[in-house]
Design a protein around this motif. Structure first.
Motif, mmCIF file in Angstrom:
data_model
loop_
_atom_site.group_PDB
_atom_site.id
_atom_site.type_symbol
_atom_site.label_atom_id
_atom_site.label_comp_id
_atom_site.label_asym_id
_atom_site.label_seq_id
_atom_site.Cartn_x
_atom_site.Cartn_y
_atom_site.Cartn_z
ATOM 1 N N MET A 157 27.781 28.443 -20.199
ATOM 2 C CA MET A 157 29.146 28.211 -20.687
ATOM 3 C C MET A 157 30.107 29.120 -19.932
ATOM 4 N N SER A 158 31.193 28.537 -19.408
ATOM 5 C CA SER A 158 32.166 29.321 -18.656
ATOM 6 C C SER A 158 32.972 30.191 -19.609
ATOM 7 N N GLU A 159 33.709 31.151 -19.026
ATOM 8 C CA GLU A 159 34.539 32.037 -19.846
ATOM 9 C C GLU A 159 35.598 31.244 -20.595
ATOM 10 N N ASP A 160 36.181 30.227 -19.926
ATOM 11 C CA ASP A 160 37.195 29.403 -20.583
ATOM 12 C C ASP A 160 36.604 28.658 -21.771
ATOM 13 N N ASP A 161 35.375 28.135 -21.597
ATOM 14 C CA ASP A 161 34.730 27.421 -22.690
ATOM 15 C C ASP A 161 34.410 28.361 -23.840
ATOM 16 N N GLU A 162 34.024 29.584 -23.530
ATOM 17 C CA GLU A 162 33.755 30.569 -24.579
ATOM 18 C C GLU A 162 35.031 30.884 -25.355
ATOM 19 N N ASP A 163 36.148 31.006 -24.630
ATOM 20 C CA ASP A 163 37.418 31.256 -25.300
ATOM 21 C C ASP A 163 37.791 30.087 -26.210
ATOM 22 N N PHE A 164 37.551 28.856 -25.735
ATOM 23 C CA PHE A 164 37.865 27.684 -26.554
ATOM 24 C C PHE A 164 36.990 27.670 -27.802
ATOM 25 N N ALA A 165 35.708 27.981 -27.629
ATOM 26 C CA ALA A 165 34.796 28.014 -28.771
ATOM 27 C C ALA A 165 35.260 29.031 -29.810
ATOM 28 N N GLY A 166 35.793 30.173 -29.348
ATOM 29 C CA GLY A 166 36.297 31.183 -30.265
ATOM 30 C C GLY A 166 37.535 30.716 -31.007
ATOM 31 N N CYS A 167 38.276 29.816 -30.388
ATOM 32 C CA CYS A 167 39.518 29.317 -30.984
ATOM 33 C C CYS A 167 39.287 28.067 -31.833
ATOM 34 N N ARG A 168 38.119 27.433 -31.702
ATOM 35 C CA ARG A 168 37.854 26.154 -32.363
ATOM 36 C C ARG A 168 38.046 26.190 -33.882
ATOM 37 N N PRO A 169 37.543 27.231 -34.603
ATOM 38 C CA PRO A 169 37.755 27.236 -36.064
ATOM 39 C C PRO A 169 39.236 27.191 -36.451
ATOM 40 N N LEU A 170 40.078 27.917 -35.718
ATOM 41 C CA LEU A 170 41.516 27.885 -35.978
ATOM 42 C C LEU A 170 42.072 26.485 -35.736
ATOM 43 N N LEU A 171 41.698 25.883 -34.604
ATOM 44 C CA LEU A 171 42.219 24.569 -34.246
ATOM 45 C C LEU A 171 41.778 23.515 -35.257
ATOM 46 N N PHE A 172 40.503 23.569 -35.658
ATOM 47 C CA PHE A 172 40.003 22.597 -36.632
ATOM 48 C C PHE A 172 40.725 22.772 -37.965
ATOM 49 N N THR A 173 40.928 24.018 -38.388
ATOM 50 C CA THR A 173 41.567 24.260 -39.679
ATOM 51 C C THR A 173 42.991 23.736 -39.690
ATOM 52 N N ILE A 174 43.737 23.961 -38.609
ATOM 53 C CA ILE A 174 45.101 23.423 -38.511
ATOM 54 C C ILE A 174 45.078 21.903 -38.616
ATOM 55 N N ALA A 175 44.218 21.266 -37.818
ATOM 56 C CA ALA A 175 44.157 19.803 -37.805
ATOM 57 C C ALA A 175 43.729 19.254 -39.166
ATOM 58 N N TYR A 176 42.759 19.904 -39.798
ATOM 59 C CA TYR A 176 42.266 19.427 -41.091
ATOM 60 C C TYR A 176 43.348 19.541 -42.163
ATOM 61 N N GLU A 177 44.103 20.626 -42.158
ATOM 62 C CA GLU A 177 45.137 20.788 -43.174
ATOM 63 C C GLU A 177 46.303 19.823 -42.959
ATOM 64 N N ILE A 178 46.548 19.441 -41.731
ATOM 65 C CA ILE A 178 47.594 18.456 -41.460
ATOM 66 C C ILE A 178 47.116 17.051 -41.820
ATOM 67 N N LEU A 179 45.823 16.781 -41.616
ATOM 68 C CA LEU A 179 45.302 15.425 -41.754
ATOM 69 C C LEU A 179 44.563 15.157 -43.068
ATOM 70 N N GLY A 180 43.884 16.169 -43.609
ATOM 71 C CA GLY A 180 43.057 15.934 -44.784
ATOM 72 C C GLY A 180 41.798 15.161 -44.473
ATOM 73 N N SER A 181 41.516 14.982 -43.201
ATOM 74 C CA SER A 181 40.331 14.252 -42.760
ATOM 75 C C SER A 181 39.567 15.103 -41.764
ATOM 76 N N ALA A 182 38.329 15.448 -42.099
ATOM 77 C CA ALA A 182 37.519 16.262 -41.196
ATOM 78 C C ALA A 182 37.161 15.492 -39.935
ATOM 79 N N ALA A 183 36.865 14.197 -40.085
ATOM 80 C CA ALA A 183 36.497 13.384 -38.921
ATOM 81 C C ALA A 183 37.664 13.277 -37.948
ATOM 82 N N ASP A 184 38.860 12.998 -38.476
ATOM 83 C CA ASP A 184 40.037 12.910 -37.610
ATOM 84 C C ASP A 184 40.361 14.269 -36.994
ATOM 85 N N ALA A 185 40.194 15.336 -37.772
ATOM 86 C CA ALA A 185 40.454 16.679 -37.252
ATOM 87 C C ALA A 185 39.509 16.997 -36.092
#
Length: 300
Positions: free
Chosen positions: A1-29
């Protein structure tokens, strides 16, 4: 995994949480986060000074696009619509703001907001972005965002329900509730329910479910006893946590048949959300990390 991918993985929980709270759908998030990763992968290394800010903006705008399309689909939904339950680790409840923001009650309140109001409220009130930052994320002027934020905050304040539960007490209540339901003990069930308790079922027209919310202590107790009596032979259950609330996952064979999420306060059940739509149960299989923070090296 590249450094950029590692950084994205570290940010993924934040990104998913934002999307889920806007959408109310885990699949869409999850679709939004994956699409944002592909967009990030295509432009990384091209002078983006603040990767996390770029990703949050991309996720927010993609989520808004999804939400506008979803609104049309939800108007045709069969029976009550509930957010997709997300199985959460117990420590999510330690972040009080996050726990309340992903609760079923709050997500249903957010459903009553317009898309822009919902995104602005989530970004401002839950994730703590300034009005100026939110303006950049949603593509509006700061003055407009201030107006939207005020309107959304007042709307939510008038409709939000607050429940404070002790995890140990809640688990005990759920255990007694399941025992009473299994034996058809309506009296004990009633003793565990608040007078104004409401039970909401979401089958999406795909499985049997009440087409309207069931309200009131006796009606809910009798309804629950009836559902338990008709449950499939060999049904098993796990007591867990979904959306930072006590929950029970009912299993038939290897699949989750239903997720039942409880609102418990003062030792009584005030609300129950039963999600049986099979398309909404994927995020209840394994615990998902939710977060209001991103990778520390990525700061807007």
């Amino acid at each position: 995994m590249s450094e950029d991918d590692e950084d994205f993985a570290g940010c993924r929980p934040l990104l998913f949480t934002i999307a889920y709270e806007i959408l109310g759908s885990a699949a869409d998030a999850e679709d939004v986060v994956q699409d944002s990763y592909l967009r990030w992968h295509a432009v990384r290394g091209k002078g983006i000074g603040h990767p996390r800010a770029y990703l949050v903006r991309t996720v927010t705008r993609q989520a808004l696009n999804h939400l506008r399309a979803a609104r049309r689909r939800r108007e045709e939904y069969v029976g009550p619509w509930l957010p997709e339950p997300v199985r959460t680790a117990p420590d999510v409840s330690e972040d009080v703001v996050l726990a309340e923001s992903v609760s079923m009650a709050m997500l249903l309140v957010l459903e009553t907001l317009g898309p822009d109001e919902r995104a602005v409220f989530v970004l401002r009130e839950v994730f703590g972005y300034s009005h100026r930052e939110v303006a950049g994320l949603v593509g509006r002027s700061e003055a407009t965002v201030r107006q939207i934020a005020h309107r959304a905050r007042e709307h939510v304040r008038a409709r939000r329900k607050r429940f404070h539960h002790d995890p140990g007490t809640a688990r005990e209540v759920v255990g007694r509730f399941l025992s009473a339901a299994g034996t058809g003990d309506v009296g004990t069930l009633m003793s565990l329910l608040a007078p104004g308790v409401v039970h909401v079922s979401d089958g999406g027209g795909l499985v049997s479910a009440a087409r309207r919310p069931v309200a009131g202590r006796e009606r809910v107790a009798r309804f629950v006893a009836g559902v338990a009596r008709r449950s499939a032979p060999g049904t098993r259950f796990d007591i867990t946590s979904c959306n930072a609330l006590p929950a029970v996952l009912f299993r038939v064979g290897d699949r989750i048949d239903q997720a039942l999420v409880f609102e418990i306060s003062g030792g009584l059940v005030h609300g129950m959300y039963a999600v049986g739509n099979p398309h909404k149960l994927g995020a209840a299989v394994t615990p998902r990390l939710l977060s209001r923070k991103g990778h520390e090296t990525w700061k807007p």
